[in-house]
Write an enzyme that holds these catalytic residues in place. Sequence first.
Site, PDB file in Angstrom:
ATOM      1  N   GLU A   1     -13.530  26.529  29.572  1.00 22.39           N
ATOM      2  CA  GLU A   1     -12.272  26.501  30.308  1.00 22.39           C
ATOM      3  C   GLU A   1     -12.456  26.357  31.815  1.00 22.39           C
ATOM      4  OE1 GLU A   1      -9.994  29.842  28.900  1.00 22.39           O
ATOM      5  OE2 GLU A   1      -9.844  29.029  26.874  1.00 22.39           O
TER       6      GLU A   1
ATOM      7  N   GLU B   1     -10.766  25.788  20.542  1.00 15.22           N
ATOM      8  CA  GLU B   1     -10.455  27.214  20.521  1.00 15.22           C
ATOM      9  C   GLU B   1      -8.959  27.337  20.329  1.00 15.22           C
ATOM     10  OE1 GLU B   1     -12.070  29.838  23.542  1.00 15.22           O
ATOM     11  OE2 GLU B   1     -10.270  31.099  23.459  1.00 15.22           O
TER      12      GLU B   1
END
Length: 812
Positions: free
Chosen positions: A179, A263
């Site tokens: 991320e 995810e």
Amino acid sequence: MAALAALLMGLALLTGRAVSPAYAATDTAIAVDGTSGGRTFDGVGAISGGGGNTRLLVDYPSSQRNQILDYLFKPGYGASLQILKVEIGGDTNSTDGSEASFEHSKDDIDCNAGYEWWLMEQAKARNPNIKLFALAWGAPGWIGNGNFYSTDGINYLIDWLGCAKQHGLSIDYLGGQNEKTYSASFYENLKSALAANGYTSTKLVGSDETNWNIATAMKTDSALNNAVDIVGAHYPCTYASAMTTCSSSADAQSLGKQLWASENGSENAETGAAPVARAINRGYLDAKMSAYINWPMLAADYQNLYFHDQGLVTANQPWSGAYSVSRTAWSIAQTTQFTSPGWKYLDSASGYLGGDRANGSYVSYAAPDKSAWSTVFETMDATASQTVTLDIAGGLPGGTLHVWSTDLSQPGGATPRMVQNSDLTANNGTYTLTLDPGHVYTVTTTTGQGAGTATSPARNRLVMPYSDSFAGYSTGQEAKYFASMNGAFQAAPCTGGRTGQCLRQTAPQKPIVWWYPATNALQPYTLMGDVGWSNYTVSSDVLLEKSSSSAELLGRVGTQTKFSAGGMNAYHLRLSDTGSWSLLKTDTAGNKAWNWTTLASGTVTAPGTGTWHNLSLTFQGSTIIAKIDGNTVGTVTDTSYGAGLAGLGTAGYYPVEYSNFSVTHEPVSDLSGTYKIISVSTGKVLTAYNGGTSDGTPVVQKTDANSGSQQWKLAYTSGGYLTITGVTSGKSLDVNAASTWPGTQLQLKTPSGSVSQQWLIAPGDSGSYTIESRSNGYKVDVYKGGTTDNTPIDQWYTNGGSNQRWKLVKVA
């Protein structure tokens, strides 16, 4: 409709069952055609990491540990995961804990550090075909002088792959940094490095961000396009939502690359089952994503942590061996047990029931050689039963079709498991199946499926006294029951004239962090114990290796905020090499960045470095006593925290050694007697609904009327648990069917000695108590913090809210 919805909600709360209105059924005709176009299916998996969410599994008794591993990985038994994604540990908190790096300093490599190697080996032993995926969240600070996207970062990943090879593990997929905004040159250079080091079979996933920006860049950057094999995005079905709709960008879909929800999840283990069922199907229908990877895989972390309620299996009591297989595991099993990576989606046999996503969805898969096929249906949002008909064509087998299902429609009661339904046979070449609301169904030609039958032992408290000299661990191991929140606490040879092994904070410098808004959230610490520990003395020997350093002892550690960035509720005794000491309190007030309050401070003879000293904290009611080398240095009165874990820490990233850790029991108050149990949040009293005395009577809160239905007798059972029995009814406070569903309303029931009628009552904040179910670890809770009479009293996962805190007022 509003009145109807309110009525149904009330019935659901009082009965623990979902109530659906009757609407017209929908019929859907499906042609399951082996000649259909469709992408290649890559699998359904889960993530170990992004925080220490697997940490406590390692310390489970071998029998229960193997059962849990079977439920996760064994084909035809439980979740049957097809992809295991692991964190490359980075010595920093990456959500609910820190995983140790294998390379704290450049070229100082320990290929046995951490537990992810062990986990991957266990997964492969159960399913040799499982795919392995690795990704870094944070990383040691030496890398690129704090820049992960550097040559050091590439070399670090290559070194990690070398360790994997030493463990006999072939890594199928590798990412960059979780991320974080991608670096095109990093992926391009990493791809070259993989080839140069013989890892040509390892595919790169980019960029594990919460967007599809890398796909847009890949359209015009051929080097980046050639480097990235799979485009993966996080939470493409919307973070912490019902996941009714998923999305990918047009640029991503035009690349000709596989697209992944690399995810997804972040849902409660029980209530998240329905969103996950939607996302697995709808990720492909809406966005052409060929893999779904759930975060996290396990809730094997302590209950004071923010995300402790999420995962396929809850396993937070290694000392008792207790665990719970969640609805989410069975939701996933409805796809994984009936497919394999490499199968093909059948686009013409995939869609929304009746053409309306409100009815549910279906996705079909076929083996590449057309020897087998499966169709997975989910009816999470349907309000009535509906019928589907299936016609088989295009070289796919017919004959007898097998049907399995999981009922997710009932919020209360025992956790459902996947069950086998009646087989289907064709009538004039067509198969017919009725789908009920709130279910996942799989129609399949495959066999070999099943629902595991291993069961958990009862929850028990971690008994005091507890001690650990740390002498028996091999170098690099973490100590039993200790879970690092920041830094890396590993066994190492003692110094200072002490032989054998000690526990040592081994991360030598501030890491590359994943998520921290404030630098004062960075100090290393590790926690252990029982959240219900109240009156105790925690003690440890400590040795400071370097000047300008401090060691810490922690006690009554309670709630920790999301990513630990906002702090935690705890007491700390800190000693520096100069002899300055302080007794400190941290809190989570206003979710600020680590508030520190000094309760007492002073100076002792400087311990210096290289010598051993003892720290101890005693908690007795509101009294806290701090000792250094057996001498009392401070005594304070503070009612902020009444119970919690113990821990060790440092005030920075430097080495500190620990030995002879112990937690000993101090006298506790006898809670036997008759009480009013009063909500801290509302001042209202735990009450049998309408004064009822029969089995199944719901329990609510109500204004104090001094009635017998508001008085409760507390009596001890074994292990420090209590029964809570209504004075008027003689019935026990009970969790219906030992349900693991958060929000299940509590009830009265004839005393049976069941764990669903046993409660841990522990001191909480400011003189209050928490009441925890022995059956599942949930807290007694005022439903949604309601303030009115007859608001249900339910069970809910620990959140530290005032609606989970209770005053006990003795009446007899």
